[in-house]
Design an enzyme around this catalytic site. Structure first.
Site, short mmCIF file in Angstrom:
data_model
loop_
_atom_site.label_atom_id
_atom_site.label_comp_id
_atom_site.label_asym_id
_atom_site.label_seq_id
_atom_site.Cartn_x
_atom_site.Cartn_y
_atom_site.Cartn_z
N HIS A 142 0.79 -1.23 0.00
CA HIS A 142 0.00 0.00 0.00
C HIS A 142 0.82 1.28 0.00
O HIS A 142 0.26 2.36 0.23
CB HIS A 142 -0.91 0.02 1.23
CG HIS A 142 -2.06 -0.93 1.16
ND1 HIS A 142 -3.02 -0.88 0.18
CD2 HIS A 142 -2.40 -1.99 1.95
CE1 HIS A 142 -3.92 -1.84 0.36
NE2 HIS A 142 -3.55 -2.53 1.43
N GLN A 160 -1.68 -13.57 5.62
CA GLN A 160 -2.56 -12.59 6.27
C GLN A 160 -4.00 -12.87 5.85
O GLN A 160 -4.34 -12.86 4.67
CB GLN A 160 -2.15 -11.17 5.88
CG GLN A 160 -2.95 -10.10 6.62
CD GLN A 160 -2.41 -8.70 6.38
OE1 GLN A 160 -1.72 -8.43 5.41
NE2 GLN A 160 -2.72 -7.78 7.29
N GLU A 215 -7.89 -11.87 5.64
CA GLU A 215 -8.58 -10.58 5.56
C GLU A 215 -10.03 -10.70 5.11
O GLU A 215 -10.64 -9.69 4.74
CB GLU A 215 -7.81 -9.64 4.62
CG GLU A 215 -6.36 -9.45 5.05
CD GLU A 215 -5.64 -8.39 4.27
OE1 GLU A 215 -5.80 -7.21 4.61
OE2 GLU A 215 -4.90 -8.73 3.33
N ASP A 269 -9.41 -4.72 6.53
CA ASP A 269 -9.98 -5.32 5.33
C ASP A 269 -11.01 -6.38 5.70
O ASP A 269 -12.00 -6.58 4.98
CB ASP A 269 -8.89 -5.92 4.45
CG ASP A 269 -8.29 -4.89 3.50
OD1 ASP A 269 -8.90 -3.82 3.33
OD2 ASP A 269 -7.23 -5.16 2.91
#
Length: 246
Positions: free
Chosen positions: A45, A143, A145, A171
């Site tokens: 990001h 991860q 999400e 998220d």
């Protein structure tokens, strides 16, 4: 090659790191010098490119912390390039199934257990025995999400080669259509924690401050991303200005 946070995590010890959003090697050096055990470069990001990632890892290592990177996709070529640049582990976003986790775990390791290519990069300067020992040193951190990942948490955490589970709470909230911290969201976080616990795999999540960090540790989370360079600066700047202006 030794990853000094891997064995303690596997043994149930608490490991506290932080996150980099500012694309600044100096910010990384300041945070490493402050005493964080590991620092994750967010390549998903932020404005980090691969060259800046490598320079930032040098700054992290120079102050005694361990450099991790959050990748921007699941491509094994991406994973390999980040590892070749010197990452000790990769956080991979949006992992929802054990099949995805298995592909990622194998892409982080050399044959015969994995599929990583033996290219020459900055990584080989880390240790003379890098290629012989890195399979045991790397941290594979999927991860989770979304709710599919929550439902598959135990299966993902049970995949051979997955070292730590990690949540993406914001998220996850977006995917659920709820606000982070609401009862349904908190229930999903606890379900993730239970799944990792059942698999015998350490797990973690990001926290905003000392109070929330202590609370999550008490619940059983052990791999803690405490804030970020951007948030540390924002909070301190706003407080200082408010203190001056009254």
């Amino acid at each position: 090659m030794i990853n000094p946070i891997k064995e303690p995590l596997a043994n149930g010890e608490i490991s506290i790191g932080t996150w980099l959003n500012l694309a600044s090697p100096l910010a990384a050096e300041v945070l490493a010098a402050a005493g964080f055990q590991w620092i994750t470069i967010d390549a998903e990001h932020t404005a980090f490119d691969l060259g800046l990632i490598a320079h930032t890892m040098r700054a992290i290592e120079a102050r005694g912390a361990i450099p991790l990177v959050r990748a921007w996709d699941h491509d094994p070529v991406t994973i390999g390039r980040l590892l070749d640049a010197g990452a000790y582990g990769i956080v991979v976003p949006h992992v929802s199934t054990p099949e995805q986790a298995d592909l990622l775990a194998r892409s982080m390791r050399y044959p015969p257990v994995g599929t990583r290519s033996a290219g020459t990069g900055r990584c080989v300067t880390i240790a003379d025995d890098y290629r012989q020992t890195f399979n045991d040193a790397v941290l594979c951190i999927p991860q989770i999400e979304d709710m599919e990942g929550i439902r598959n948490a135990e299966a993902i955490a049970s995949v051979e080669g997955v070292d730590t589970g990690f949540l993406g709470p914001n998220d996850l909230a977006l995917s659920m259509g709820v606000e982070a911290g609401c009862p349904e969201h908190e229930e999903a976080l606890m379900s993730f924690l239970q799944g990792c616990t059942n698999a015998g795999t350490p797990c973690g999540l990001p926290t905003r401050d000392a109070i929330s960090t202590k609370g999550r540790i008490a619940q059983g989370f052990s791999f803690i991303d405490l804030s970020s360079d951007l948030r540390f600066m924002d909070v301190a700047a706003r407080k200082a200005l408010a203190d001056v202006l009254g």
